[in-house]
Design an enzyme around this catalytic site. Structure first.
Site, short mmCIF file in Angstrom:
data_model
loop_
_atom_site.label_atom_id
_atom_site.label_comp_id
_atom_site.label_asym_id
_atom_site.label_seq_id
_atom_site.Cartn_x
_atom_site.Cartn_y
_atom_site.Cartn_z
N SER A 8 37.95 40.85 0.23
CA SER A 8 38.94 41.65 -0.50
C SER A 8 40.33 41.30 0.01
O SER A 8 40.64 41.51 1.19
CB SER A 8 38.69 43.14 -0.29
OG SER A 8 39.86 43.86 -0.63
N HIS A 33 37.57 39.25 -4.15
CA HIS A 33 37.58 40.63 -4.64
C HIS A 33 39.03 41.11 -4.74
O HIS A 33 39.78 41.06 -3.76
CB HIS A 33 36.79 41.50 -3.66
CG HIS A 33 36.61 42.92 -4.08
ND1 HIS A 33 35.62 43.33 -4.94
CD2 HIS A 33 37.29 44.05 -3.74
CE1 HIS A 33 35.69 44.65 -5.12
NE2 HIS A 33 36.72 45.10 -4.40
N ASP A 35 41.49 44.23 -5.67
CA ASP A 35 41.52 45.69 -5.81
C ASP A 35 42.76 46.11 -6.60
O ASP A 35 43.88 45.94 -6.14
CB ASP A 35 41.54 46.34 -4.43
CG ASP A 35 40.19 46.24 -3.75
OD1 ASP A 35 39.19 46.66 -4.37
OD2 ASP A 35 40.13 45.73 -2.62
N MET A 37 44.80 49.18 -8.13
CA MET A 37 44.96 50.64 -7.96
C MET A 37 46.22 51.09 -8.68
O MET A 37 47.23 50.38 -8.67
CB MET A 37 45.07 50.98 -6.47
CG MET A 37 43.92 50.47 -5.64
SD MET A 37 44.07 51.03 -3.93
CE MET A 37 42.70 50.15 -3.17
N HIS A 66 38.16 44.74 -9.31
CA HIS A 66 37.70 46.12 -9.15
C HIS A 66 38.82 47.03 -9.63
O HIS A 66 39.84 47.17 -8.96
CB HIS A 66 37.37 46.33 -7.66
CG HIS A 66 36.99 47.72 -7.27
ND1 HIS A 66 36.90 48.13 -5.96
CD2 HIS A 66 36.68 48.81 -8.02
CE1 HIS A 66 36.55 49.40 -5.91
NE2 HIS A 66 36.43 49.84 -7.15
N MET A 68 40.44 50.33 -10.08
CA MET A 68 40.50 51.74 -9.63
C MET A 68 41.67 52.38 -10.37
O MET A 68 42.70 52.71 -9.78
CB MET A 68 40.69 51.79 -8.11
CG MET A 68 39.42 51.45 -7.35
SD MET A 68 39.74 50.98 -5.63
CE MET A 68 40.17 49.27 -5.86
N MET A 137 30.46 52.43 -3.74
CA MET A 137 31.59 52.60 -2.79
C MET A 137 31.06 53.24 -1.51
O MET A 137 30.45 54.31 -1.55
CB MET A 137 32.68 53.48 -3.39
CG MET A 137 33.50 52.85 -4.50
SD MET A 137 34.24 51.25 -4.13
CE MET A 137 35.25 51.61 -2.69
N ASP A 175 31.16 48.14 -1.07
CA ASP A 175 32.59 47.97 -0.81
C ASP A 175 33.10 49.12 0.05
O ASP A 175 33.03 50.28 -0.37
CB ASP A 175 33.30 47.95 -2.17
CG ASP A 175 34.79 47.69 -2.08
OD1 ASP A 175 35.30 47.45 -0.97
OD2 ASP A 175 35.44 47.72 -3.15
#
Ligand code: DX5
Ligand code: ZN
Length: 229
Positions: A8, A33, A35, A37, A66, A68, A137, A175
């Protein structure tokens, strides 16, 4: 089992992402990966499609995005055209999950569904055969460097059992707080795609850290599952 390591970049030096990704790839990264957000679904803001577009030019393995974010449907096309290869969405913010999975598939991408630590495994019951992977998660999402929640190990077993009952081949990704202490336990429980941020990029040698984690993960595959694909 097909063990795959997904470093990540949340824990990487954002001013040198190309170099950080190259080191992770030399260490055996199977995915990168990413992330995403939004400051609403999780209390943090990270990056969006323009960064994914730049990463795509320097990355040789698939980009595992991913999301979020609330209303992920609004952004799937943007991430797909920017170069995402896998996109996962949280069940907590996706009321029409079958439709969202189809939307991700319509761009030729793999679709994942993500469960927060407090979200019950049973949420997967009706979409078990639609998703390509399930992301469990093992911390509450929003930040890197958090402590692995021990209960996640039995949750991975419960997800694997549910998927098997449904006849689903979906892989389990995990994760949050994955490091040299926790990786063996989650692989033994059935996780195949291992996300690790700080354990790789906060190490003085990210390439070596990635290599070590992947080797540990491979050694932890239960004998009974070795041939399982
Ligand atoms: C947390 C993110 C994770 C995070 C993992 O919300 O989804 O991907 O980067 O970081 P570590 O491995 O440091 O827990
Ligand atoms: Zn993540």
């Amino acid at each position: 089992m097909n063990i795959r390591l997904a470093p990540s970049i949340l824990a990487a030096n954002f001013a040198a992402l190309g170099d950080e990704i190259a080191a992770a790839e030399r260490g055996g990264a199977d995915f990168i990966h990413v992330d995403v957000m939004d400051g609403h679904f999780v209390p943090n803001i990270t990056i969006g499609p323009p960064v994914v577009r730049s990463l795509k030019k320097v990355t040789h393995v698939p980009l595992d995005v991913h999301l979020m974010i609330t209303e992920p449907d609004r952004y799937i096309e943007a991430f797909a055209t920017a170069g995402a290869d896998l996109i996962s969405v949280h069940v907590e913010v996706t009321p029409h999950l079958n439709r969202t999975i189809s939307h991700i598939h319509s761009f030729g991408l793999k679709a994942g569904v993500v469960l927060n630590p407090a979200t019950p495994v049973g949420t997967l019951e009706e979409i078990a055969t639609d998703a390509d992977y399930v992301l469990v998660m093992s911390v509450n999402p929003g930040f890197g460097g958090q402590t692995f929640i021990p209960r996640s190990e039995s949750k991975v077993r419960a997800v694997r059992a549910l998927l098997d009952r449904a006849g689903s081949q979906a892989a389990i990704e995990i994760d949050g707080g994955i490091d040299r202490d926790t990786i063996s336990r989650v692989v033994a429980a059935g996780a195949e795609i291992l996300v690790a941020g700080s354990a790789i990029f906060h190490s003085p040698d990210p390439e070596a850290a990635a290599r070590e984690l992947k080797a540990l993960a491979r050694r932890s595959v239960p004998a009974a599952w070795a041939d399982r694909t």
